[in-house]
Design a protein around this motif. Structure first.
Motif, PDB file in Angstrom:
ATOM      1  N   CYS A 144       0.824  -1.211   0.000  1.00 15.19           N
ATOM      2  CA  CYS A 144       0.000   0.000   0.000  1.00 15.19           C
ATOM      3  C   CYS A 144       0.858   1.262   0.000  1.00 15.19           C
ATOM      4  O   CYS A 144       0.534   2.254   0.662  1.00 15.19           O
ATOM      5  CB  CYS A 144      -0.970   0.002   1.184  1.00 15.19           C
ATOM      6  SG  CYS A 144      -2.145  -1.359   1.128  1.00 15.19           S
ATOM      7  N   GLY A 145       1.964   1.214  -0.719  1.00 10.42           N
ATOM      8  CA  GLY A 145       2.848   2.376  -0.841  1.00 10.42           C
ATOM      9  C   GLY A 145       3.813   2.546   0.316  1.00 10.42           C
ATOM     10  O   GLY A 145       4.631   3.468   0.295  1.00 10.42           O
ATOM     11  N   VAL A 146       3.738   1.688   1.329  1.00  7.06           N
ATOM     12  CA  VAL A 146       4.664   1.763   2.466  1.00  7.06           C
ATOM     13  C   VAL A 146       5.860   0.845   2.174  1.00  7.06           C
ATOM     14  O   VAL A 146       5.695  -0.379   2.085  1.00  7.06           O
ATOM     15  CB  VAL A 146       3.980   1.332   3.779  1.00  7.06           C
ATOM     16  CG1 VAL A 146       4.963   1.391   4.947  1.00  7.06           C
ATOM     17  CG2 VAL A 146       2.755   2.189   4.054  1.00  7.06           C
ATOM     18  N   GLU A 147       7.039   1.453   2.004  1.00  3.41           N
ATOM     19  CA  GLU A 147       8.251   0.677   1.703  1.00  3.41           C
ATOM     20  C   GLU A 147       8.636  -0.165   2.914  1.00  3.41           C
ATOM     21  O   GLU A 147       8.615   0.316   4.053  1.00  3.41           O
ATOM     22  CB  GLU A 147       9.415   1.620   1.382  1.00  3.41           C
ATOM     23  CG  GLU A 147       9.207   2.452   0.136  1.00  3.41           C
ATOM     24  CD  GLU A 147       9.549   1.689  -1.148  1.00  3.41           C
ATOM     25  OE1 GLU A 147      10.202   0.610  -1.046  1.00  3.41           O
ATOM     26  OE2 GLU A 147       9.156   2.170  -2.227  1.00  3.41           O
ATOM     27  N   LEU A 148       8.984  -1.410   2.668  1.00  4.09           N
ATOM     28  CA  LEU A 148       9.406  -2.300   3.748  1.00  4.09           C
ATOM     29  C   LEU A 148      10.853  -2.720   3.516  1.00  4.09           C
ATOM     30  O   LEU A 148      11.338  -2.699   2.381  1.00  4.09           O
ATOM     31  CB  LEU A 148       8.500  -3.536   3.793  1.00  4.09           C
ATOM     32  CG  LEU A 148       7.015  -3.270   4.090  1.00  4.09           C
ATOM     33  CD1 LEU A 148       6.208  -4.561   4.014  1.00  4.09           C
ATOM     34  CD2 LEU A 148       6.841  -2.600   5.453  1.00  4.09           C
ATOM     35  N   PRO A 149      11.553  -3.100   4.574  1.00  3.49           N
ATOM     36  CA  PRO A 149      12.951  -3.514   4.409  1.00  3.49           C
ATOM     37  C   PRO A 149      13.071  -4.785   3.572  1.00  3.49           C
ATOM     38  O   PRO A 149      12.116  -5.550   3.449  1.00  3.49           O
ATOM     39  CB  PRO A 149      13.433  -3.766   5.853  1.00  3.49           C
ATOM     40  CG  PRO A 149      12.231  -3.780   6.704  1.00  3.49           C
ATOM     41  CD  PRO A 149      11.113  -3.101   5.981  1.00  3.49           C
ATOM     42  N   ASP A 150      14.257  -4.980   3.010  1.00  5.08           N
ATOM     43  CA  ASP A 150      14.534  -6.208   2.253  1.00  5.08           C
ATOM     44  C   ASP A 150      14.532  -7.410   3.184  1.00  5.08           C
ATOM     45  O   ASP A 150      14.734  -7.280   4.394  1.00  5.08           O
ATOM     46  CB  ASP A 150      15.919  -6.134   1.594  1.00  5.08           C
ATOM     47  CG  ASP A 150      15.930  -5.154   0.427  1.00  5.08           C
ATOM     48  OD1 ASP A 150      14.842  -4.857  -0.101  1.00  5.08           O
ATOM     49  OD2 ASP A 150      17.030  -4.702   0.057  1.00  5.08           O
ATOM     50  N   GLY A 151      14.336  -8.584   2.600  1.00  4.00           N
ATOM     51  CA  GLY A 151      14.590  -9.839   3.310  1.00  4.00           C
ATOM     52  C   GLY A 151      13.422 -10.368   4.117  1.00  4.00           C
ATOM     53  O   GLY A 151      13.580 -11.348   4.846  1.00  4.00           O
ATOM     54  N   LEU A 152      12.251  -9.746   3.996  1.00  3.18           N
ATOM     55  CA  LEU A 152      11.104 -10.263   4.754  1.00  3.18           C
ATOM     56  C   LEU A 152      10.541 -11.506   4.068  1.00  3.18           C
ATOM     57  O   LEU A 152      10.627 -11.661   2.850  1.00  3.18           O
ATOM     58  CB  LEU A 152      10.021  -9.188   4.878  1.00  3.18           C
ATOM     59  CG  LEU A 152      10.436  -7.901   5.587  1.00  3.18           C
ATOM     60  CD1 LEU A 152       9.282  -6.900   5.609  1.00  3.18           C
ATOM     61  CD2 LEU A 152      10.920  -8.182   7.009  1.00  3.18           C
ATOM     62  N   GLU A 153       9.965 -12.383   4.876  1.00  2.00           N
ATOM     63  CA  GLU A 153       9.414 -13.639   4.361  1.00  2.00           C
ATOM     64  C   GLU A 153       7.964 -13.777   4.813  1.00  2.00           C
ATOM     65  O   GLU A 153       7.474 -12.974   5.607  1.00  2.00           O
ATOM     66  CB  GLU A 153      10.178 -14.848   4.914  1.00  2.00           C
ATOM     67  CG  GLU A 153      11.594 -14.614   5.354  1.00  2.00           C
ATOM     68  CD  GLU A 153      12.192 -15.887   5.926  1.00  2.00           C
ATOM     69  OE1 GLU A 153      12.593 -16.744   5.125  1.00  2.00           O
ATOM     70  OE2 GLU A 153      12.251 -16.021   7.146  1.00  2.00           O
ATOM     71  N   ASP A 154       7.326 -14.840   4.338  1.00  2.00           N
ATOM     72  CA  ASP A 154       5.953 -15.126   4.758  1.00  2.00           C
ATOM     73  C   ASP A 154       5.930 -15.295   6.281  1.00  2.00           C
ATOM     74  O   ASP A 154       6.643 -16.145   6.828  1.00  2.00           O
ATOM     75  CB  ASP A 154       5.459 -16.411   4.067  1.00  2.00           C
ATOM     76  CG  ASP A 154       3.941 -16.569   4.159  1.00  2.00           C
ATOM     77  OD1 ASP A 154       3.294 -15.801   4.902  1.00  2.00           O
ATOM     78  OD2 ASP A 154       3.415 -17.468   3.478  1.00  2.00           O
ATOM     79  N   GLY A 155       5.149 -14.476   6.947  1.00  2.00           N
ATOM     80  CA  GLY A 155       5.040 -14.568   8.399  1.00  2.00           C
ATOM     81  C   GLY A 155       5.974 -13.666   9.175  1.00  2.00           C
ATOM     82  O   GLY A 155       5.912 -13.644  10.412  1.00  2.00           O
ATOM     83  N   SER A 156       6.834 -12.913   8.488  1.00  2.00           N
ATOM     84  CA  SER A 156       7.753 -12.017   9.208  1.00  2.00           C
ATOM     85  C   SER A 156       6.985 -10.979  10.008  1.00  2.00           C
ATOM     86  O   SER A 156       5.985 -10.427   9.540  1.00  2.00           O
ATOM     87  CB  SER A 156       8.669 -11.271   8.230  1.00  2.00           C
ATOM     88  OG  SER A 156       9.637 -12.108   7.674  1.00  2.00           O
ATOM     89  N   ARG A 157       7.527 -10.679  11.195  1.00  2.00           N
ATOM     90  CA  ARG A 157       6.959  -9.576  11.968  1.00  2.00           C
ATOM     91  C   ARG A 157       7.472  -8.265  11.378  1.00  2.00           C
ATOM     92  O   ARG A 157       8.661  -8.146  11.056  1.00  2.00           O
ATOM     93  CB  ARG A 157       7.380  -9.690  13.437  1.00  2.00           C
ATOM     94  CG  ARG A 157       6.740  -8.621  14.273  1.00  2.00           C
ATOM     95  CD  ARG A 157       6.848  -8.841  15.763  1.00  2.00           C
ATOM     96  NE  ARG A 157       5.764  -8.067  16.392  1.00  2.00           N
ATOM     97  CZ  ARG A 157       5.811  -7.582  17.606  1.00  2.00           C
ATOM     98  NH1 ARG A 157       6.837  -7.807  18.386  1.00  2.00           N
ATOM     99  NH2 ARG A 157       4.802  -6.882  18.084  1.00  2.00           N
ATOM    100  N   LEU A 158       6.596  -7.293  11.214  1.00  2.00           N
ATOM    101  CA  LEU A 158       7.000  -5.987  10.701  1.00  2.00           C
ATOM    102  C   LEU A 158       7.574  -5.154  11.845  1.00  2.00           C
ATOM    103  O   LEU A 158       7.108  -5.271  12.984  1.00  2.00           O
ATOM    104  CB  LEU A 158       5.809  -5.281  10.063  1.00  2.00           C
ATOM    105  CG  LEU A 158       5.193  -6.065   8.883  1.00  2.00           C
ATOM    106  CD1 LEU A 158       3.922  -5.385   8.386  1.00  2.00           C
ATOM    107  CD2 LEU A 158       6.206  -6.213   7.751  1.00  2.00           C
ATOM    108  N   HIS A 159       8.583  -4.326  11.520  1.00  2.00           N
ATOM    109  CA  HIS A 159       9.210  -3.542  12.603  1.00  2.00           C
ATOM    110  C   HIS A 159       8.208  -2.622  13.249  1.00  2.00           C
ATOM    111  O   HIS A 159       8.289  -2.330  14.430  1.00  2.00           O
ATOM    112  CB  HIS A 159      10.449  -2.786  12.102  1.00  2.00           C
ATOM    113  CG  HIS A 159      10.181  -1.882  10.943  1.00  2.00           C
ATOM    114  ND1 HIS A 159       9.804  -2.342   9.703  1.00  2.00           N
ATOM    115  CD2 HIS A 159      10.218  -0.530  10.835  1.00  2.00           C
ATOM    116  CE1 HIS A 159       9.625  -1.306   8.882  1.00  2.00           C
ATOM    117  NE2 HIS A 159       9.865  -0.212   9.545  1.00  2.00           N
TER     118      HIS A 159
END
Ligand code: Q0Z
Length: 321
Positions: A144-159
């Motif tokens: 939704c236009g919010v940039e997320l850090p690299d390396g996240l996977e299915d189920g990762s907790r967002l910072h």
């Protein structure tokens, strides 16, 4: 057999007119009011959906458990100082004339609500990455236009949790949109308030759930305005009302904290027995051909009922029944 038991058409309720049905819930208005007027009755059925199908086999007590859970959250949220009133008028059974309360036929599964002008946006908060959020992230690095850090996977907790609104689609799935699109639809002040209450509600739900060993991956809420309050008006942000159901397994993804392991799909707290059985050879389901899923065996129904009850008991700290 009742409609709820067949998973077919919603019940005829004396004194009420059927307005619409979703996969698992039915909406009514008073028969005595003109169409489009009067209070609403939200009825949670025992229907279950999986893989975008409504299953032929109901899960007993599901509608009552989810209604009780939603009502419990509405009370928690009212006490939490969000400044977000809700649409609940009553869940009490009344005479079958739509003059008061809830018809006896749907006692325990229905909530009488005040009618609102619903925002044309699904308000979603995510603290973990999965589903359409994961798909968007893999395609664009953002949700939704919010940039997320690299390396996240299915189920990762967002910072930190993100507001991931979607526009409602009449057919098919809702479409994730940026905050800018929401601001265009609602005006900037109302859009800001919708984001703020969605994230605060998620934070409260996530904290309560985590204390009970349950992860709240994401949740969707529906917001509305009292009739006559224009979205563009200065008082609209303070007038927002929380509608529909809240923080139930049908509006949220709950995961067992003990089983959480990012890098794969997380088991659903409530529906995993259903999914596993439908995908097993035992079901014989030809999912690829989009065939209707077969009826569930009794042990899968009973295990799934147990998961809804366990979710209720863990989240609320109350015993069911
Ligand atoms: C909720 C939905 C359901 C199918 C309309 N308080 C309200 N005021 C105006 N509209 C609604 C509400 Cl809750 C409203 N939905 C979603 C509920 C069956 C769709 F029970 N649609």
């Amino acid at each position: 057999m009742s409609a709820a038991a067949t998973g077919a058409a919603p019940a005829e309720l004396p004194g009420w007119r059927h307005v619409r049905s979703g996969k698992v819930r039915d909406l009514y208005e008073p028969a005595s009011a003109a169409p489009g007027e009067g209070d609403l009755l939200v009825v949670a059925s025992d229907r279950v959906s999986a893989f975008d199908h409504v299953l032929a086999t109901p899960v007993p007590d599901k509608g009552a458990v989810l209604t009780a859970l939603s009502l419990w959250w509405f009370e928690r949220l009212a006490d939490a100082g969000l400044g977000l009133p809700d649409h609940v008028l009553s869940a009490d059974v009344g005479p079958d004339d739509a003059s008061a309360g809830v018809p006896a036929a749907v006692a325990g599964r229905a909530v009488r609500c005040r009618r609102l002008e619903m925002l044309p946006v699904e308000c979603v908060a995510r603290g973990y990455l999965t589903g359409s959020g994961l798909a968007d992230y893999r395609a664009t690095g953002a949700v939704c236009g919010v940039e997320l850090p690299d390396g996240l996977e299915d189920g990762s907790r967002l910072h930190r949790p993100v507001f991931t609104p979607a526009t409602k689609a009449d057919v098919g799935h809702d479409e994730n949109v940026s905050f800018a699109v929401v601001a265009d639809l609602l005006g900037p002040a109302l859009a800001e308030r919708a984001r703020e209450v969605t994230l605060r509600l998620y934070a409260l739900g996530e904290e309560v759930a985590r204390e009970r060993g349950v992860l709240l991956a994401d949740t969707k809420i529906e917001l509305g305005l009292p009739p006559g309050v224009e979205a563009a008006s200065a008082d609209a942000p303070e007038a927002l009302v929380l509608a529909d159901e809240v923080l139930t397994p049908d509006s949220s993804r709950f995961w067992d904290a003990a089983a959480w392991a990012p890098g794969r799909a997380q088991p659903s707290f409530d529906k995993q027995f259903v999914r596993d059985w439908l995908l097993s050879d035992a079901s014989g389901w030809d999912r690829a051909a989009d065939a209707p899923p077969p009826p569930l065996p009794d042990d899968v129904v009973e295990a799934t009922r147990g998961r809804y009850v366990e979710a209720y008991e863990r989240l609320t700290g109350r015993r069911w029944g």
